[in-house]
Design a protein around this motif. Structure first.
Motif, PDB file in Angstrom:
ATOM      1  N   GLU A 241       0.825  -1.207   0.000  1.00  0.00           N
ATOM      2  CA  GLU A 241       0.000   0.000   0.000  1.00  0.00           C
ATOM      3  C   GLU A 241       0.862   1.261   0.000  1.00  0.00           C
ATOM      4  O   GLU A 241       0.580   2.221  -0.720  1.00  0.00           O
ATOM      5  CB  GLU A 241      -0.934  -0.002   1.213  1.00  0.00           C
ATOM      6  CG  GLU A 241      -2.035  -1.036   1.131  1.00  0.00           C
ATOM      7  CD  GLU A 241      -2.843  -1.112   2.421  1.00  0.00           C
ATOM      8  OE1 GLU A 241      -2.689  -0.213   3.283  1.00  0.00           O
ATOM      9  OE2 GLU A 241      -3.619  -2.063   2.554  1.00  0.00           O
TER      10      GLU A 241
ATOM     11  N   GLU B  86       2.358   1.785  -3.483  1.00  0.00           N
ATOM     12  CA  GLU B  86       1.356   2.315  -4.414  1.00  0.00           C
ATOM     13  C   GLU B  86       1.131   3.802  -4.177  1.00  0.00           C
ATOM     14  O   GLU B  86       1.085   4.595  -5.122  1.00  0.00           O
ATOM     15  CB  GLU B  86       0.027   1.564  -4.248  1.00  0.00           C
ATOM     16  CG  GLU B  86       0.019   0.177  -4.811  1.00  0.00           C
ATOM     17  CD  GLU B  86      -1.304  -0.535  -4.563  1.00  0.00           C
ATOM     18  OE1 GLU B  86      -2.306   0.155  -4.287  1.00  0.00           O
ATOM     19  OE2 GLU B  86      -1.313  -1.773  -4.652  1.00  0.00           O
ATOM     20  N   GLU B  87       1.021   4.180  -2.913  1.00  0.00           N
ATOM     21  CA  GLU B  87       0.815   5.583  -2.564  1.00  0.00           C
ATOM     22  C   GLU B  87       2.006   6.434  -2.990  1.00  0.00           C
ATOM     23  O   GLU B  87       1.848   7.541  -3.513  1.00  0.00           O
ATOM     24  CB  GLU B  87       0.595   5.693  -1.056  1.00  0.00           C
ATOM     25  CG  GLU B  87       0.133   7.053  -0.596  1.00  0.00           C
ATOM     26  CD  GLU B  87      -0.142   7.052   0.893  1.00  0.00           C
ATOM     27  OE1 GLU B  87       0.342   7.990   1.557  1.00  0.00           O
ATOM     28  OE2 GLU B  87      -0.828   6.133   1.366  1.00  0.00           O
ATOM     29  N   ASN B  88       3.191   5.923  -2.823  1.00  0.00           N
ATOM     30  CA  ASN B  88       4.412   6.628  -3.216  1.00  0.00           C
ATOM     31  C   ASN B  88       4.450   6.828  -4.731  1.00  0.00           C
ATOM     32  O   ASN B  88       4.773   7.914  -5.226  1.00  0.00           O
ATOM     33  CB  ASN B  88       5.636   5.856  -2.736  1.00  0.00           C
ATOM     34  CG  ASN B  88       6.922   6.601  -2.937  1.00  0.00           C
ATOM     35  OD1 ASN B  88       6.933   7.820  -3.047  1.00  0.00           O
ATOM     36  ND2 ASN B  88       8.026   5.871  -2.980  1.00  0.00           N
TER      37      ASN B  88
ATOM     38  N   ARG C  48       1.868   6.844  -6.799  1.00  0.00           N
ATOM     39  CA  ARG C  48       0.809   7.798  -7.151  1.00  0.00           C
ATOM     40  C   ARG C  48       1.259   9.239  -6.910  1.00  0.00           C
ATOM     41  O   ARG C  48       1.060  10.118  -7.747  1.00  0.00           O
ATOM     42  CB  ARG C  48      -0.460   7.503  -6.342  1.00  0.00           C
ATOM     43  CG  ARG C  48      -1.582   6.988  -7.204  1.00  0.00           C
ATOM     44  CD  ARG C  48      -2.882   6.840  -6.431  1.00  0.00           C
ATOM     45  NE  ARG C  48      -2.996   5.437  -6.010  1.00  0.00           N
ATOM     46  CZ  ARG C  48      -3.089   5.000  -4.760  1.00  0.00           C
ATOM     47  NH1 ARG C  48      -3.127   5.849  -3.773  1.00  0.00           N
ATOM     48  NH2 ARG C  48      -3.170   3.734  -4.504  1.00  0.00           N
ATOM     49  N   SER C  49       1.895   9.470  -5.764  1.00  0.00           N
ATOM     50  CA  SER C  49       2.320  10.845  -5.454  1.00  0.00           C
ATOM     51  C   SER C  49       3.427  11.306  -6.401  1.00  0.00           C
ATOM     52  O   SER C  49       3.472  12.468  -6.803  1.00  0.00           O
ATOM     53  CB  SER C  49       2.782  10.963  -3.999  1.00  0.00           C
ATOM     54  OG  SER C  49       3.978  10.248  -3.793  1.00  0.00           O
ATOM     55  N   LYS C  50       4.320  10.394  -6.816  1.00  0.00           N
ATOM     56  CA  LYS C  50       5.364  10.759  -7.769  1.00  0.00           C
ATOM     57  C   LYS C  50       4.761  11.086  -9.132  1.00  0.00           C
ATOM     58  O   LYS C  50       5.215  12.014  -9.822  1.00  0.00           O
ATOM     59  CB  LYS C  50       6.400   9.652  -7.887  1.00  0.00           C
ATOM     60  CG  LYS C  50       7.356   9.592  -6.714  1.00  0.00           C
ATOM     61  CD  LYS C  50       8.455   8.582  -6.956  1.00  0.00           C
ATOM     62  CE  LYS C  50       9.455   8.625  -5.812  1.00  0.00           C
ATOM     63  NZ  LYS C  50      10.592   7.781  -6.069  1.00  0.00           N
ATOM     64  N   LYS C  51       3.746  10.317  -9.536  1.00  0.00           N
ATOM     65  CA  LYS C  51       3.081  10.596 -10.816  1.00  0.00           C
ATOM     66  C   LYS C  51       2.376  11.950 -10.765  1.00  0.00           C
ATOM     67  O   LYS C  51       2.419  12.724 -11.727  1.00  0.00           O
ATOM     68  CB  LYS C  51       2.076   9.494 -11.151  1.00  0.00           C
ATOM     69  CG  LYS C  51       2.715   8.234 -11.672  1.00  0.00           C
ATOM     70  CD  LYS C  51       1.665   7.216 -12.048  1.00  0.00           C
ATOM     71  CE  LYS C  51       2.309   5.938 -12.550  1.00  0.00           C
ATOM     72  NZ  LYS C  51       1.315   4.931 -12.926  1.00  0.00           N
ATOM     73  N   ASP C  52       1.721  12.237  -9.636  1.00  0.00           N
ATOM     74  CA  ASP C  52       1.024  13.527  -9.488  1.00  0.00           C
ATOM     75  C   ASP C  52       2.002  14.707  -9.536  1.00  0.00           C
ATOM     76  O   ASP C  52       1.678  15.773 -10.044  1.00  0.00           O
ATOM     77  CB  ASP C  52       0.231  13.567  -8.178  1.00  0.00           C
ATOM     78  CG  ASP C  52      -0.948  12.609  -8.190  1.00  0.00           C
ATOM     79  OD1 ASP C  52      -1.331  12.165  -9.301  1.00  0.00           O
ATOM     80  OD2 ASP C  52      -1.473  12.306  -7.102  1.00  0.00           O
TER      81      ASP C  52
END
Length: 104
Positions: free
Chosen positions: A89, A92-94, A96-100
């Motif tokens: 988890e 995945e969160e890491n 997502r934040s890098k993509k954002d």
């Protein structure tokens, strides 16, 4: 000229230890008969003495120890599964934040 290393069976080692402990034969005499160093005989005696409590274990106490060990293994596996889920988890969160942020 090299000398080939000899190995002794468990029965031979036990017989040597019994000679020393039961028959009170000196270690030096046993070592001479077997053509080994006396320290080897002392090591065998120490190995027997360090595991003396195993002679008094009952099958019931051994089985109880095995059940306890099995339970510990199951608990550790459950902890590992939970840890892997948390790590997954977080990863995945890491990502997502890098993509954002445009880093990926």
């Amino acid at each position: 000229m090299t000398r080939k290393r000899r190995s002794f069976s468990a029965a031979e080692k036990a017989a040597a230890v019994r000679k020393h402990l039961v028959d009170k034969v000196p270690v030096s005499q046993i070592a001479d008969q077997m053509q080994v160093q006396p320290t080897l005989i002392h090591n065998w005696v120490n190995a027997v003495m360090s595991q003396a409590e195993r002679a008094f274990e009952t099958p019931r106490s051994t089985k109880a120890g095995k059940v306890k060990t099995d339970r510990t293994v199951i608990e550790l596996r459950e902890k590992l599964i939970a840890k892997n889920e948390v790590i997954s988890e977080l990863m995945e969160e890491n990502i997502r934040s890098k993509k954002d942020n445009g880093e990926l």
